[in-house]
Scaffold this active site. Structure first.
Site, PDB file in Angstrom:
ATOM      1  N   ARG A   6       0.847  -1.195   0.000  1.00  0.00           N
ATOM      2  CA  ARG A   6       0.000   0.000   0.000  1.00  0.00           C
ATOM      3  C   ARG A   6       0.888   1.254   0.000  1.00  0.00           C
ATOM      4  NH1 ARG A   6      -5.255   1.686  -0.705  1.00  0.00           N
ATOM      5  NH2 ARG A   6      -6.146   2.807   1.051  1.00  0.00           N
ATOM      6  N   THR A  14      -9.992   0.905  -8.811  1.00  0.00           N
ATOM      7  CA  THR A  14      -9.171  -0.197  -8.266  1.00  0.00           C
ATOM      8  C   THR A  14      -9.332  -1.396  -9.200  1.00  0.00           C
ATOM      9  OG1 THR A  14      -9.418   0.524  -5.966  1.00  0.00           O
ATOM     10  CG2 THR A  14      -8.926  -1.800  -6.260  1.00  0.00           C
ATOM     11  N   THR A  51      -4.343  -0.580  -6.837  1.00  0.00           N
ATOM     12  CA  THR A  51      -5.176   0.576  -7.172  1.00  0.00           C
ATOM     13  C   THR A  51      -4.396   1.864  -7.341  1.00  0.00           C
ATOM     14  OG1 THR A  51      -7.156   1.783  -6.415  1.00  0.00           O
ATOM     15  CG2 THR A  51      -5.587   1.179  -4.724  1.00  0.00           C
ATOM     16  N   ASN A  71      -6.532   4.363  -6.644  1.00  0.00           N
ATOM     17  CA  ASN A  71      -7.672   4.932  -5.930  1.00  0.00           C
ATOM     18  C   ASN A  71      -8.751   5.348  -6.937  1.00  0.00           C
ATOM     19  OD1 ASN A  71      -9.276   5.562  -3.838  1.00  0.00           O
ATOM     20  ND2 ASN A  71      -8.332   7.501  -3.339  1.00  0.00           N
ATOM     21  N   SER A 115      -7.823   0.862   3.826  1.00  0.00           N
ATOM     22  CA  SER A 115      -8.305   0.393   2.528  1.00  0.00           C
ATOM     23  C   SER A 115      -9.468  -0.579   2.700  1.00  0.00           C
ATOM     24  CB  SER A 115      -7.158  -0.322   1.804  1.00  0.00           C
ATOM     25  OG  SER A 115      -7.638  -0.960   0.644  1.00  0.00           O
ATOM     26  N   SER A 116     -10.227  -0.749   1.616  1.00  0.00           N
ATOM     27  CA  SER A 116     -11.282  -1.768   1.608  1.00  0.00           C
ATOM     28  C   SER A 116     -10.913  -2.949   0.712  1.00  0.00           C
ATOM     29  CB  SER A 116     -12.586  -1.169   1.085  1.00  0.00           C
ATOM     30  OG  SER A 116     -13.040  -0.181   1.959  1.00  0.00           O
ATOM     31  N   GLY A 125     -13.949  -1.301  -6.278  1.00  0.00           N
ATOM     32  CA  GLY A 125     -15.240  -0.764  -5.848  1.00  0.00           C
ATOM     33  C   GLY A 125     -15.219   0.027  -4.555  1.00  0.00           C
ATOM     34  N   GLY A 126     -14.028   0.386  -4.046  1.00  0.00           N
ATOM     35  CA  GLY A 126     -13.967   1.158  -2.805  1.00  0.00           C
ATOM     36  C   GLY A 126     -14.689   0.423  -1.691  1.00  0.00           C
TER      37      GLY A 126
HETATM   38  N1  GLY Z   1      -8.583   3.081  -2.723  1.00  0.00           N
HETATM   39  C1  GLY Z   1      -9.524   2.082  -2.484  1.00  0.00           C
HETATM   40  C2  GLY Z   1      -9.185   1.213  -1.334  1.00  0.00           C
HETATM   41  O1  GLY Z   1      -8.014   1.084  -1.029  1.00  0.00           O
HETATM   42  O2  GLY Z   1     -10.028   0.643  -0.727  1.00  0.00           O
END
Ligand code: GLY
Length: 565
Positions: free
Chosen positions: A102, A377, A395, A397, A448-449, A469-470
């Site tokens: 990340r 992403t 991603t 983002n 993050s998700s 999909g965030g």
């Molecule tokens: N940027 C989307 C995530 O990391 O969840």
């Protein structure tokens, strides 16, 4: 799994019986092959991965090649200027691993960096342009994976991406659309415009060349990780930062390191779930929600019935309420992981949930709400004939990240800083508040998700999945797992059936188009506000069953494809 659908077929010869390859109940069928499978959000990248497998590479080699290829053919999310997570199973050591690559906040980042003088949040600054960029992790992440598990030379894994960038590729109608839709915003970035908007509107059937990116990839191919975090590429990143008042320094780049983290493990029915630990929130909440749901007879409720969707919605509310308060970078905040994924905690939540009864979000947990996340992403899943399996989500983002392309390099930079909470207590553009745990701090990773996930049965990996999909990623992966593990669907059906999403705040249940209208009305009658929503996710999953590899690219993003070998 799917045992009830596998019929035994008697062939002409007496005593010769075999299991069906496809489910006769399925309305959409997956790709099937015998030696391996690659599923990604772009058909060219999937082919690159399958070719690496065919050339004798393992799942790690193929994954690295796919990651670099996606940076060329799927520039909205594939990247070398972003970051992500990979969860993997290594057959030789018989162990699962995960790597966190990340992005990190630069040393000069500060808690209030996106606040205006009057204390309001400058959302544009957090989401676009030079200040929204976190220190990228993708190249280092791939390098580490190669060092630990790669079998083919690094250079061979970058060659396909270099070729795609140098010789170009015909942009798909989906990519043309994506670029045209974002013209107003992205044409403000002159380096971006130079590459992607040679003409506007972008026309179909045009070849996209990315010559500067090809040169950058050649440097990374030759010099490895030093070719990105040092040398001329790093110098160019730093020059742009200095010229445009960005924050990332040479020191930030030189000091960037990915982290091998213990993957998160949970159990659901007879399956073991292996997923990503913080700074992803996805893994914790997948396990937490499965722990709650295993107390209900889901089959009896029926797939996507009103009672089933309303139940999932309740469970999602509890998970996302916890997300807002307890999740952040574990190197900066003590995430109560073991408590959140404990069966005991799930029992306590289970007791609060009643079938066909809706609890308003305001009664679930007062407190901090969740931050905005973009719906871009990308995910890919890879399995090889040696027994290795990889689940990777990475991603920029937002689609095309910050819009910033580093001069003369073709590198699109992320806008990952927006995954931090810009100002606890101050609503963002969606009226949402964020938690203190995820505030901006130097060197910290934003929450993050992303939820790259593996499923095991009898100690063998059988599923790899994940999605863009965030905040919607987590609920998409959850429903895919339920579709596969509870409802015995074929991987293609498990992917395409409509999904639902609730994230605690706003107190709205999103029902994907295609969700039964009568069931939707029934959920409304329980007192749950609902909204019909378009597709926001794209599961790129594979399954291993009866020594065959099944793959399916989600039709929600039309360039998705499974490529078998
Ligand atoms: N940027 C989307 C995530 O990391 O969840």
């Amino acid at each position: 799994m799917r045992a009830k659908y596998i019929c035994l077929t008697i062939l002409f010869l007496p005593f010769v019986i075999h299991a069906s390859i496809f489910s006769s109940d399925s309305i959409v069928h997956p790709e099937v092959d015998q030696n391996g499978m690659v599923v990604s959000q772009h058909y060219l990248a999937s082919s690159v991965g399958a070719q690496i497998l065919e050339d004798g590479g393992n799942a790690y080699d193929a994954s690295i090649a796919v990651a670099f290829a996606l940076a060329v053919v799927l520039p909205r999310a594939g990247n070398i200027g972003g970051g992500g997570f990979m969860v993997m199973y290594d057959e030789k050591t018989n162990k699962s691993y995960s790597i966190d690559y990340r992005e990190k906040a630069p040393a000069l980042a500060s808690k209030d960096m996106y606040l205006n003088d009057d204390g309001s949040v400058n959302n544009k600054r957090a989401r676009e342009g030079i200040l929204s960029i976190g220190v990228p992790g993708t190249v280092y992440g791939m390098w580490e994976v190669h060092k630990k598990f790669g079998s083919l030379p690094w250079k061979k894994l970058l060659d396909p991406a270099i070729k795609l960038a140098e010789e170009g590729f015909i942009m798909s109608p989906f990519m043309v659309d994506a670029l045209n839709k974002r013209y107003k915003k992205l044409s403000n970035y002159k380096n971006f415009k130079k590459i992607f908007y040679k003409e506007y509107p972008v026309q179909m059937n045009k070849r996209l060349l990315q010559l500067e990116l090809a040169e950058t990839l050649k440097i990374i191919s030759k010099k490895g990780v030093k070719g990105f975090y040092g040398g001329e590429v790093a110098d160019k990143i730093v020059t742009d930062m200095e010229n445009r008042e960005g924050l990332i320094s040479l020191q930030d780049l030189k000091e960037y390191r990915p982290v091998w983290r213990e993957p998160l493990k949970g159990n659901f029915k007879e399956y073991e779930i292996i997923t990503m630990a913080p700074p992803s929130s996805g893994g914790i909440h997948i396990i937490q929600m499965l722990n709650i749901l295993e107390n209900f007879n889901l089959e009896e409720l029926g797939h996507n019935s009103a009672a089933y969707a309303a139940l999932l919605s309740e469970v999602m509310k509890f998970a996302y309420a916890d997300r807002s308060k307890y999740l952040a970078d574990p190197d900066f905040f003590e995430v109560p992981t073991s408590r959140l994924v404990s069966k005991q905690y799930a029992q306590a939540i289970f007791k609060k949930i009643k079938i066909n009864k809706v609890t308003p979000s305001s009664e679930i947990l007062p407190g901090k709400l969740i931050p905005y996340e973009s719906e871009d992403t990308t995910h890919f899943s890879v399995a090889d004939s040696f027994g290795n399996i990889v689940s990777n989500t990475y991603t920029l983002n937002s689609g095309y990240g910050s819009g910033v392309v580093i001069t003369d390099t073709g590198i699109i930079m992320n806008n990952e800083m927006d995954d931090f909470v810009s100002a606890p207590g101050v609503p963002n553009q969606f009226g949402l508040l964020g938690g203190e745990a995820n505030k901006i701090e130097p060197f910290k990773r934003p929450l993050s998700s992303m939820t790259p996930t593996l499923v095991f049965k009898d100690s063998s990996p059988i599923i790899a999945t994940g999605s863009p999909g965030g905040s919607v990623i987590i609920t998409a992966v959850l429903q895919f797992l339920l579709n596969m593990l509870v409802f015995d669907m074929e991987i293609s059906d498990a992917t395409v059936v409509p999904r639902i999403h609730h994230q605690w705040v706003p107190d709205i249940l999103f029902l994907e188009k295609g969700f039964d209208i009568n069931h939707a009305r029934e959920i409304e009658s329980f007192g749950q506000k609902i909204i019909s929503s378009g597709p926001r996710t794209s599961l790129e999953s594979l399954e291993i069953q009866n020594d065959l590899f099944y793959g399916f690219g989600d039709t929600r993003r039309p360039d998705s494809r499974a490529a078998g070998y």
